[in-house]
Design a protein around this motif. Structure first.
Motif, PDB file in Angstrom:
ATOM      1  N   GLY A 118       0.822  -1.215   0.000  1.00  0.00           N
ATOM      2  CA  GLY A 118       0.000   0.000   0.000  1.00  0.00           C
ATOM      3  C   GLY A 118       0.850   1.255   0.000  1.00  0.00           C
ATOM      4  O   GLY A 118       0.595   2.197  -0.760  1.00  0.00           O
ATOM      5  N   LEU A 119       1.868   1.279   0.860  1.00  0.00           N
ATOM      6  CA  LEU A 119       2.779   2.425   0.895  1.00  0.00           C
ATOM      7  C   LEU A 119       3.501   2.597  -0.437  1.00  0.00           C
ATOM      8  O   LEU A 119       3.627   3.714  -0.946  1.00  0.00           O
ATOM      9  CB  LEU A 119       3.805   2.253   2.019  1.00  0.00           C
ATOM     10  N   ALA A 120       3.992   1.500  -1.003  1.00  0.00           N
ATOM     11  CA  ALA A 120       4.752   1.570  -2.253  1.00  0.00           C
ATOM     12  C   ALA A 120       3.891   2.100  -3.399  1.00  0.00           C
ATOM     13  O   ALA A 120       4.352   2.917  -4.204  1.00  0.00           O
ATOM     14  CB  ALA A 120       5.331   0.202  -2.598  1.00  0.00           C
ATOM     15  N   VAL A 121       2.652   1.659  -3.472  1.00  0.00           N
ATOM     16  CA  VAL A 121       1.751   2.133  -4.531  1.00  0.00           C
ATOM     17  C   VAL A 121       1.467   3.628  -4.334  1.00  0.00           C
ATOM     18  O   VAL A 121       1.461   4.402  -5.303  1.00  0.00           O
ATOM     19  CB  VAL A 121       0.455   1.294  -4.571  1.00  0.00           C
ATOM     20  N   TYR A 122       1.255   4.053  -3.097  1.00  0.00           N
ATOM     21  CA  TYR A 122       1.056   5.474  -2.816  1.00  0.00           C
ATOM     22  C   TYR A 122       2.279   6.284  -3.259  1.00  0.00           C
ATOM     23  O   TYR A 122       2.148   7.315  -3.924  1.00  0.00           O
ATOM     24  CB  TYR A 122       0.783   5.691  -1.324  1.00  0.00           C
ATOM     25  N   VAL A 123       3.468   5.822  -2.897  1.00  0.00           N
ATOM     26  CA  VAL A 123       4.697   6.543  -3.247  1.00  0.00           C
ATOM     27  C   VAL A 123       4.887   6.596  -4.761  1.00  0.00           C
ATOM     28  O   VAL A 123       5.333   7.611  -5.297  1.00  0.00           O
ATOM     29  CB  VAL A 123       5.915   5.955  -2.507  1.00  0.00           C
ATOM     30  N   VAL A 124       4.533   5.538  -5.469  1.00  0.00           N
ATOM     31  CA  VAL A 124       4.598   5.577  -6.937  1.00  0.00           C
ATOM     32  C   VAL A 124       3.666   6.674  -7.463  1.00  0.00           C
ATOM     33  O   VAL A 124       4.051   7.448  -8.339  1.00  0.00           O
ATOM     34  CB  VAL A 124       4.250   4.209  -7.564  1.00  0.00           C
ATOM     35  N   GLY A 125       2.473   6.751  -6.915  1.00  0.00           N
ATOM     36  CA  GLY A 125       1.533   7.779  -7.362  1.00  0.00           C
ATOM     37  C   GLY A 125       2.065   9.183  -7.151  1.00  0.00           C
ATOM     38  O   GLY A 125       2.025  10.014  -8.070  1.00  0.00           O
ATOM     39  N   ILE A 126       2.598   9.453  -5.963  1.00  0.00           N
ATOM     40  CA  ILE A 126       3.114  10.804  -5.728  1.00  0.00           C
ATOM     41  C   ILE A 126       4.401  11.052  -6.508  1.00  0.00           C
ATOM     42  O   ILE A 126       4.658  12.168  -6.933  1.00  0.00           O
ATOM     43  CB  ILE A 126       3.295  11.116  -4.225  1.00  0.00           C
ATOM     44  N   SER A 127       5.184   9.992  -6.728  1.00  0.00           N
ATOM     45  CA  SER A 127       6.403  10.143  -7.526  1.00  0.00           C
ATOM     46  C   SER A 127       6.067  10.493  -8.973  1.00  0.00           C
ATOM     47  O   SER A 127       6.708  11.367  -9.571  1.00  0.00           O
ATOM     48  CB  SER A 127       7.245   8.868  -7.485  1.00  0.00           C
ATOM     49  N   LEU A 128       5.089   9.816  -9.525  1.00  0.00           N
ATOM     50  CA  LEU A 128       4.692  10.106 -10.905  1.00  0.00           C
ATOM     51  C   LEU A 128       4.097  11.503 -11.023  1.00  0.00           C
ATOM     52  O   LEU A 128       4.361  12.218 -11.999  1.00  0.00           O
ATOM     53  CB  LEU A 128       3.709   9.049 -11.411  1.00  0.00           C
ATOM     54  N   MET A 129       3.331  11.923 -10.021  1.00  0.00           N
ATOM     55  CA  MET A 129       2.774  13.269 -10.037  1.00  0.00           C
ATOM     56  C   MET A 129       3.900  14.301  -9.965  1.00  0.00           C
ATOM     57  O   MET A 129       3.897  15.301 -10.691  1.00  0.00           O
ATOM     58  CB  MET A 129       1.798  13.453  -8.862  1.00  0.00           C
ATOM     59  N   THR A 130       4.883  14.048  -9.117  1.00  0.00           N
ATOM     60  CA  THR A 130       6.013  14.959  -8.992  1.00  0.00           C
ATOM     61  C   THR A 130       6.785  15.033 -10.309  1.00  0.00           C
ATOM     62  O   THR A 130       7.137  16.121 -10.778  1.00  0.00           O
ATOM     63  CB  THR A 130       6.935  14.509  -7.842  1.00  0.00           C
ATOM     64  N   THR A 131       7.044  13.879 -10.906  1.00  0.00           N
ATOM     65  CA  THR A 131       7.796  13.815 -12.169  1.00  0.00           C
ATOM     66  C   THR A 131       7.066  14.520 -13.306  1.00  0.00           C
ATOM     67  O   THR A 131       7.691  15.216 -14.103  1.00  0.00           O
ATOM     68  CB  THR A 131       8.043  12.334 -12.550  1.00  0.00           C
ATOM     69  N   GLN A 132       5.760  14.321 -13.375  1.00  0.00           N
ATOM     70  CA  GLN A 132       4.994  14.832 -14.505  1.00  0.00           C
ATOM     71  C   GLN A 132       4.417  16.230 -14.309  1.00  0.00           C
ATOM     72  O   GLN A 132       4.136  16.913 -15.289  1.00  0.00           O
ATOM     73  CB  GLN A 132       3.848  13.858 -14.832  1.00  0.00           C
TER      74      GLN A 132
ATOM     75  N   ILE B 225       3.196  14.929   2.758  1.00  0.00           N
ATOM     76  CA  ILE B 225       2.619  14.211   1.621  1.00  0.00           C
ATOM     77  C   ILE B 225       3.625  13.308   0.927  1.00  0.00           C
ATOM     78  O   ILE B 225       3.294  12.204   0.498  1.00  0.00           O
ATOM     79  CB  ILE B 225       2.032  15.223   0.616  1.00  0.00           C
ATOM     80  N   ILE B 226       4.864  13.762   0.821  1.00  0.00           N
ATOM     81  CA  ILE B 226       5.886  13.024   0.077  1.00  0.00           C
ATOM     82  C   ILE B 226       6.979  12.482   0.986  1.00  0.00           C
ATOM     83  O   ILE B 226       7.294  11.290   0.951  1.00  0.00           O
ATOM     84  CB  ILE B 226       6.499  13.910  -1.033  1.00  0.00           C
ATOM     85  N   ILE B 227       7.553  13.332   1.798  1.00  0.00           N
ATOM     86  CA  ILE B 227       8.708  12.919   2.598  1.00  0.00           C
ATOM     87  C   ILE B 227       8.317  11.943   3.701  1.00  0.00           C
ATOM     88  O   ILE B 227       8.964  10.905   3.868  1.00  0.00           O
ATOM     89  CB  ILE B 227       9.433  14.156   3.162  1.00  0.00           C
ATOM     90  N   ALA B 228       7.264  12.264   4.450  1.00  0.00           N
ATOM     91  CA  ALA B 228       6.868  11.405   5.580  1.00  0.00           C
ATOM     92  C   ALA B 228       6.571   9.962   5.142  1.00  0.00           C
ATOM     93  O   ALA B 228       7.036   9.031   5.792  1.00  0.00           O
ATOM     94  CB  ALA B 228       5.695  12.013   6.336  1.00  0.00           C
ATOM     95  N   PRO B 229       5.849   9.729   4.058  1.00  0.00           N
ATOM     96  CA  PRO B 229       5.649   8.334   3.645  1.00  0.00           C
ATOM     97  C   PRO B 229       6.802   7.765   2.811  1.00  0.00           C
ATOM     98  O   PRO B 229       7.012   6.555   2.778  1.00  0.00           O
ATOM     99  CB  PRO B 229       4.371   8.370   2.822  1.00  0.00           C
ATOM    100  N   GLY B 230       7.571   8.637   2.147  1.00  0.00           N
ATOM    101  CA  GLY B 230       8.615   8.157   1.237  1.00  0.00           C
ATOM    102  C   GLY B 230       9.731   7.414   1.935  1.00  0.00           C
ATOM    103  O   GLY B 230      10.041   6.265   1.586  1.00  0.00           O
ATOM    104  N   PHE B 231      10.345   8.038   2.913  1.00  0.00           N
ATOM    105  CA  PHE B 231      11.479   7.394   3.574  1.00  0.00           C
ATOM    106  C   PHE B 231      11.098   6.091   4.279  1.00  0.00           C
ATOM    107  O   PHE B 231      11.799   5.088   4.131  1.00  0.00           O
ATOM    108  CB  PHE B 231      12.192   8.364   4.522  1.00  0.00           C
ATOM    109  N   PRO B 232       9.997   6.053   5.023  1.00  0.00           N
ATOM    110  CA  PRO B 232       9.608   4.756   5.612  1.00  0.00           C
ATOM    111  C   PRO B 232       9.339   3.685   4.555  1.00  0.00           C
ATOM    112  O   PRO B 232       9.646   2.511   4.775  1.00  0.00           O
ATOM    113  CB  PRO B 232       8.339   5.083   6.404  1.00  0.00           C
TER     114      PRO B 232
END
Length: 150
Positions: free
Chosen positions: A13-27, A55-62
């Motif tokens: 669940g965390l990984a899918v969330y991080v992919v979503g925010i990563s793609l939003m950040t990239t695009q 939104i990004i840092i708190a879930p990203g590193f864990p």
């Protein structure tokens, strides 16, 4: 459901969330950096940096760290190779963030927008996003093996 299966569910669940925010950040987010007027960039970047923390840092590193730990706590039915790929994605994402993305953000905040700092940030972002996609895809692929009764 044993703890290893709960871990698989949570880290997926965390990984899918991080992919979503990563793609939003990239695009979306990072391409907008180039559109900010030079005299407003430092203030814009400071506001952006404050707002991304929960939104990004708190879930990203864990999430990166949870992927690194995954091979050691994976369900027994999940292959060692799958665990290693998930961990590799976590290590690469963490490495790209610590070695390149964070220093690029620091330089952008200090110096304002420069093409060189922006290029470094975008390169780190592509690497990090690819690593996150790898981990999330492998985690999702683990579900049939992990949750199929034997």
């Amino acid at each position: 459901m044993d703890p290893s299966h709960v871990y698989l569910l949570v880290v997926t669940g965390l990984a899918v969330y991080v992919v979503g925010i990563s793609l939003m950040t990239t695009q979306v987010s990072y391409p907008l950096y180039a559109s900010v007027p030079a005299d407003a960039f430092v203030a814009y970047h400071a506001r952006y940096s404050r707002r991304i923390q929960p939104i990004i840092i708190a879930p990203g590193f864990p999430t990166f760290l949870a992927c690194v730990v995954f091979p050691f706590v994976r369900p027994g039915s999940v292959s060692v190779w799958a665990g290693a790929l998930v961990a590799a994605g976590g290590v690469v994402a963490l490495g790209a963030t610590l070695s390149t993305a964070i220093p690029a953000h620091v330089r952008l905040q200090r110096d304002g927008f420069t093409p060189a700092h922006y290029r470094r940030l975008r390169t780190a972002d592509v690497i990090r996003t690819g690593a996150c996609v790898l981990s999330a895809a492998v985690l999702i692929a683990c579900f049939p093996d992990a949750f199929t009764p034997r």
